[in-house]
Design a protein around this motif. Structure first.
Motif, PDB file in Angstrom:
ATOM      1  N   ASP A 128      21.681  -7.596 -10.610  1.00 46.02           N
ATOM      2  CA  ASP A 128      21.737  -6.349 -11.364  1.00 46.02           C
ATOM      3  C   ASP A 128      21.210  -5.241 -10.460  1.00 46.02           C
ATOM      4  O   ASP A 128      20.011  -5.120 -10.250  1.00 46.02           O
ATOM      5  N   LYS A 129      22.120  -4.463  -9.924  1.00 48.81           N
ATOM      6  CA  LYS A 129      21.768  -3.423  -8.956  1.00 48.81           C
ATOM      7  C   LYS A 129      20.998  -2.304  -9.635  1.00 48.81           C
ATOM      8  O   LYS A 129      21.354  -1.853 -10.719  1.00 48.81           O
ATOM      9  N   ALA A 130      19.932  -1.818  -8.980  1.00 44.72           N
ATOM     10  CA  ALA A 130      19.090  -0.783  -9.583  1.00 44.72           C
ATOM     11  C   ALA A 130      18.648   0.241  -8.543  1.00 44.72           C
ATOM     12  O   ALA A 130      17.527   0.749  -8.606  1.00 44.72           O
ATOM     13  N   THR A 131      19.545   0.577  -7.615  1.00 42.38           N
ATOM     14  CA  THR A 131      19.175   1.462  -6.508  1.00 42.38           C
ATOM     15  C   THR A 131      18.695   2.824  -6.982  1.00 42.38           C
ATOM     16  O   THR A 131      17.762   3.397  -6.419  1.00 42.38           O
ATOM     17  N   LEU A 132      19.316   3.379  -8.012  1.00 43.58           N
ATOM     18  CA  LEU A 132      18.991   4.738  -8.451  1.00 43.58           C
ATOM     19  C   LEU A 132      17.780   4.797  -9.376  1.00 43.58           C
ATOM     20  O   LEU A 132      17.356   5.891  -9.760  1.00 43.58           O
ATOM     21  N   ALA A 133      17.213   3.668  -9.736  1.00 42.12           N
ATOM     22  CA  ALA A 133      16.026   3.664 -10.611  1.00 42.12           C
ATOM     23  C   ALA A 133      14.775   3.973  -9.793  1.00 42.12           C
ATOM     24  O   ALA A 133      14.563   3.411  -8.729  1.00 42.12           O
ATOM     25  N   ARG A 134      13.967   4.876 -10.314  1.00 40.07           N
ATOM     26  CA  ARG A 134      12.703   5.197  -9.656  1.00 40.07           C
ATOM     27  C   ARG A 134      11.684   4.126 -10.014  1.00 40.07           C
ATOM     28  O   ARG A 134      11.496   3.788 -11.188  1.00 40.07           O
ATOM     29  N   ARG A 135      11.008   3.569  -8.988  1.00 41.24           N
ATOM     30  CA  ARG A 135      10.046   2.485  -9.223  1.00 41.24           C
ATOM     31  C   ARG A 135       8.644   3.057  -9.419  1.00 41.24           C
ATOM     32  O   ARG A 135       8.091   3.684  -8.507  1.00 41.24           O
ATOM     33  N   PHE A 136       8.074   2.831 -10.588  1.00 42.32           N
ATOM     34  CA  PHE A 136       6.660   3.155 -10.791  1.00 42.32           C
ATOM     35  C   PHE A 136       6.040   2.068 -11.645  1.00 42.32           C
ATOM     36  O   PHE A 136       6.572   1.698 -12.683  1.00 42.32           O
ATOM     37  N   TYR A 137       4.909   1.538 -11.171  1.00 41.08           N
ATOM     38  CA  TYR A 137       4.295   0.361 -11.779  1.00 41.08           C
ATOM     39  C   TYR A 137       2.790   0.575 -11.969  1.00 41.08           C
ATOM     40  O   TYR A 137       2.136   1.233 -11.154  1.00 41.08           O
ATOM     41  N   ARG A 138       2.265  -0.015 -13.036  1.00 46.76           N
ATOM     42  CA  ARG A 138       0.809  -0.074 -13.213  1.00 46.76           C
ATOM     43  C   ARG A 138       0.260  -1.254 -12.410  1.00 46.76           C
ATOM     44  O   ARG A 138       0.812  -2.359 -12.460  1.00 46.76           O
ATOM     45  N   ILE A 139      -0.819  -1.025 -11.687  1.00 43.04           N
ATOM     46  CA  ILE A 139      -1.447  -2.088 -10.905  1.00 43.04           C
ATOM     47  C   ILE A 139      -2.545  -2.738 -11.742  1.00 43.04           C
ATOM     48  O   ILE A 139      -3.466  -2.051 -12.201  1.00 43.04           O
ATOM     49  N   PRO A 140      -2.498  -4.048 -11.988  1.00 40.38           N
ATOM     50  CA  PRO A 140      -3.581  -4.711 -12.742  1.00 40.38           C
ATOM     51  C   PRO A 140      -4.916  -4.530 -12.019  1.00 40.38           C
ATOM     52  O   PRO A 140      -5.036  -4.862 -10.845  1.00 40.38           O
ATOM     53  N   LYS A 141      -5.895  -4.007 -12.745  1.00 34.44           N
ATOM     54  CA  LYS A 141      -7.167  -3.714 -12.100  1.00 34.44           C
ATOM     55  C   LYS A 141      -7.854  -4.965 -11.569  1.00 34.44           C
ATOM     56  O   LYS A 141      -8.497  -4.948 -10.520  1.00 34.44           O
ATOM     57  N   ASP A 142      -7.682  -6.080 -12.294  1.00 33.34           N
ATOM     58  CA  ASP A 142      -8.358  -7.292 -11.841  1.00 33.34           C
ATOM     59  C   ASP A 142      -7.661  -7.941 -10.645  1.00 33.34           C
ATOM     60  O   ASP A 142      -8.132  -8.950 -10.127  1.00 33.34           O
ATOM     61  N   ALA A 143      -6.540  -7.346 -10.197  1.00 27.54           N
ATOM     62  CA  ALA A 143      -5.884  -7.835  -8.982  1.00 27.54           C
ATOM     63  C   ALA A 143      -6.422  -7.155  -7.732  1.00 27.54           C
ATOM     64  O   ALA A 143      -6.149  -7.599  -6.616  1.00 27.54           O
ATOM     65  N   ILE A 144      -7.206  -6.082  -7.907  1.00 22.89           N
ATOM     66  CA  ILE A 144      -7.686  -5.286  -6.780  1.00 22.89           C
ATOM     67  C   ILE A 144      -9.012  -5.829  -6.268  1.00 22.89           C
ATOM     68  O   ILE A 144      -9.921  -6.133  -7.049  1.00 22.89           O
ATOM     69  N   ARG A 145      -9.144  -5.932  -4.955  1.00 24.17           N
ATOM     70  CA  ARG A 145     -10.407  -6.303  -4.311  1.00 24.17           C
ATOM     71  C   ARG A 145     -11.034  -5.022  -3.758  1.00 24.17           C
ATOM     72  O   ARG A 145     -10.703  -4.591  -2.649  1.00 24.17           O
ATOM     73  N   PHE A 146     -11.911  -4.411  -4.511  1.00 23.44           N
ATOM     74  CA  PHE A 146     -12.512  -3.144  -4.104  1.00 23.44           C
ATOM     75  C   PHE A 146     -13.444  -3.358  -2.915  1.00 23.44           C
ATOM     76  O   PHE A 146     -14.267  -4.267  -2.921  1.00 23.44           O
ATOM     77  N   GLY A 147     -13.281  -2.479  -1.915  1.00 25.08           N
ATOM     78  CA  GLY A 147     -14.115  -2.561  -0.721  1.00 25.08           C
ATOM     79  C   GLY A 147     -13.728  -3.670   0.232  1.00 25.08           C
ATOM     80  O   GLY A 147     -14.396  -3.867   1.239  1.00 25.08           O
ATOM     81  N   GLU A 148     -12.651  -4.397  -0.092  1.00 21.98           N
ATOM     82  CA  GLU A 148     -12.195  -5.495   0.762  1.00 21.98           C
ATOM     83  C   GLU A 148     -10.720  -5.288   1.111  1.00 21.98           C
ATOM     84  O   GLU A 148     -10.091  -4.326   0.686  1.00 21.98           O
ATOM     85  N   ARG A 149     -10.180  -6.239   1.836  1.00 20.49           N
ATOM     86  CA  ARG A 149      -8.780  -6.163   2.216  1.00 20.49           C
ATOM     87  C   ARG A 149      -7.890  -6.583   1.049  1.00 20.49           C
ATOM     88  O   ARG A 149      -8.144  -7.591   0.390  1.00 20.49           O
ATOM     89  N   ASN A 150      -6.875  -5.772   0.781  1.00 20.19           N
ATOM     90  CA  ASN A 150      -5.844  -6.079  -0.196  1.00 20.19           C
ATOM     91  C   ASN A 150      -4.506  -6.147   0.532  1.00 20.19           C
ATOM     92  O   ASN A 150      -4.334  -5.562   1.598  1.00 20.19           O
ATOM     93  N   GLU A 151      -3.540  -6.831  -0.071  1.00 23.76           N
ATOM     94  CA  GLU A 151      -2.221  -6.904   0.542  1.00 23.76           C
ATOM     95  C   GLU A 151      -1.142  -6.634  -0.506  1.00 23.76           C
ATOM     96  O   GLU A 151      -1.034  -7.347  -1.500  1.00 23.76           O
ATOM     97  N   LEU A 152      -0.389  -5.572  -0.269  1.00 30.36           N
ATOM     98  CA  LEU A 152       0.738  -5.209  -1.117  1.00 30.36           C
ATOM     99  C   LEU A 152       2.003  -5.837  -0.535  1.00 30.36           C
ATOM    100  O   LEU A 152       2.300  -5.650   0.656  1.00 30.36           O
ATOM    101  N   ALA A 153       2.739  -6.592  -1.337  1.00 26.93           N
ATOM    102  CA  ALA A 153       3.954  -7.268  -0.878  1.00 26.93           C
ATOM    103  C   ALA A 153       5.120  -6.867  -1.780  1.00 26.93           C
ATOM    104  O   ALA A 153       4.986  -6.830  -3.005  1.00 26.93           O
ATOM    105  N   ILE A 154       6.265  -6.563  -1.153  1.00 26.01           N
ATOM    106  CA  ILE A 154       7.457  -6.146  -1.892  1.00 26.01           C
ATOM    107  C   ILE A 154       8.646  -6.978  -1.421  1.00 26.01           C
ATOM    108  O   ILE A 154       9.003  -6.953  -0.238  1.00 26.01           O
ATOM    109  N   HIS A 155       9.230  -7.703  -2.344  1.00 27.06           N
ATOM    110  CA  HIS A 155      10.439  -8.489  -2.089  1.00 27.06           C
ATOM    111  C   HIS A 155      11.640  -7.654  -2.499  1.00 27.06           C
ATOM    112  O   HIS A 155      11.723  -7.170  -3.632  1.00 27.06           O
ATOM    113  N   VAL A 156      12.583  -7.471  -1.570  1.00 26.03           N
ATOM    114  CA  VAL A 156      13.752  -6.618  -1.797  1.00 26.03           C
ATOM    115  C   VAL A 156      15.017  -7.430  -1.573  1.00 26.03           C
ATOM    116  O   VAL A 156      15.073  -8.284  -0.679  1.00 26.03           O
TER     117      VAL A 156
END
Length: 229
Positions: A128-156
């Motif tokens: 299901d192609k969605a090229t023209l859709a603008r991507r905006f997402y809420r980030i789960p707060k408990d997924a964030i490591r504050f003050g440490e290294r985080n890694e954002l990964a995007i599968h396309v």
């Protein structure tokens, strides 16, 4: 040592520990922060690549935003992965984070530290192609490591031309501000579409009054196609 200098030093140490192949982490000490620059990139697909902090010997660097066709992958259509390291200041722990990734060709799913953040479109076999859709997402707060290294990964996944993070520059911001900007963009698009449709109706009226003036009919069709787009 100032807090900013401390975050920069921590980011440098984390980047050195991750290996020379990995770009330097993005520093998030205030919002919003643009995530434009060098990311790690790899064509192909393995679900395990969503897991954070894996060795990246076979990954390359790529500029974001921008389609991968202009960065050495001109003939490639299919799956690919992007990764970016982040260091997020612990003083932002009270914020609700949002991610604005702009336009992506064609389908995406997003992870932070291995946690699903969101997705748009559908991967094969139910593509299901969605090229023209603008991507905006809420980030789960408990997924964030504050003050440490985080890694954002995007599968396309891209089916035809223009694959990857196309633009504008991705950013991390307060989720309410991400939604507000999206609402203003949608409102502007609606106003422009309404204006163009009104001009099309005006040319249709002119054609009805002058049946020989076919340029009005052609222009009406042109304007309506732009308005629908």
């Amino acid at each position: 040592m100032s807090r900013t200098a401390g975050l920069l030093l921590a980011a440098a140490l984390l980047a050195a520990g991750a290996g020379a192949q990995e770009p330097s982490p993005f520093i998030v000490e205030k919002l919003p922060v643009q995530l434009a620059g060098e990311w790690s990139f790899r064509i192909g697909h393995d679900p395990a690549w969503a897991s954070p902090f894996r060795e990246k010997r076979n990954w390359q660097r790529i500029r974001v935003p921008g389609g991968w066709e202009r960065q050495g992958y001109a003939e490639y259509n299919g799956h690919a992965w992007y990764k970016a390291p982040l260091v997020i200041d612990s003083r932002l722990a009270g914020e609700e984070f949002g991610l604005d990734l702009g336009l992506i060709g064609d389908v995406d799913e997003v992870f932070l530290n291995g946690r699903p953040v969101g997705s748009t479109g559908a991967f094969p076999p139910r593509f299901d192609k969605a090229t023209l859709a603008r991507r905006f997402y809420r980030i789960p707060k408990d997924a964030i490591r504050f003050g440490e290294r985080n890694e954002l990964a995007i599968h396309v996944y891209n089916d035809t031309r223009f694959g990857g993070l196309l633009g504008p520059s991705p950013r991390i911001d307060r989720f309410d501000d991400v939604l507000r900007r999206q609402f203003l963009r949608d409102l502007l698009a609606y106003c422009l579409a309404t204006l163009i449709a009104t001009l099309a109706a005006f040319h249709l009226i002119l054609f009805a009054a002058q049946r020989s003036a076919y340029e009005h009919l052609f222009f009406t069709g042109f304007l309506l196609s732009i308005s629908a787009y």
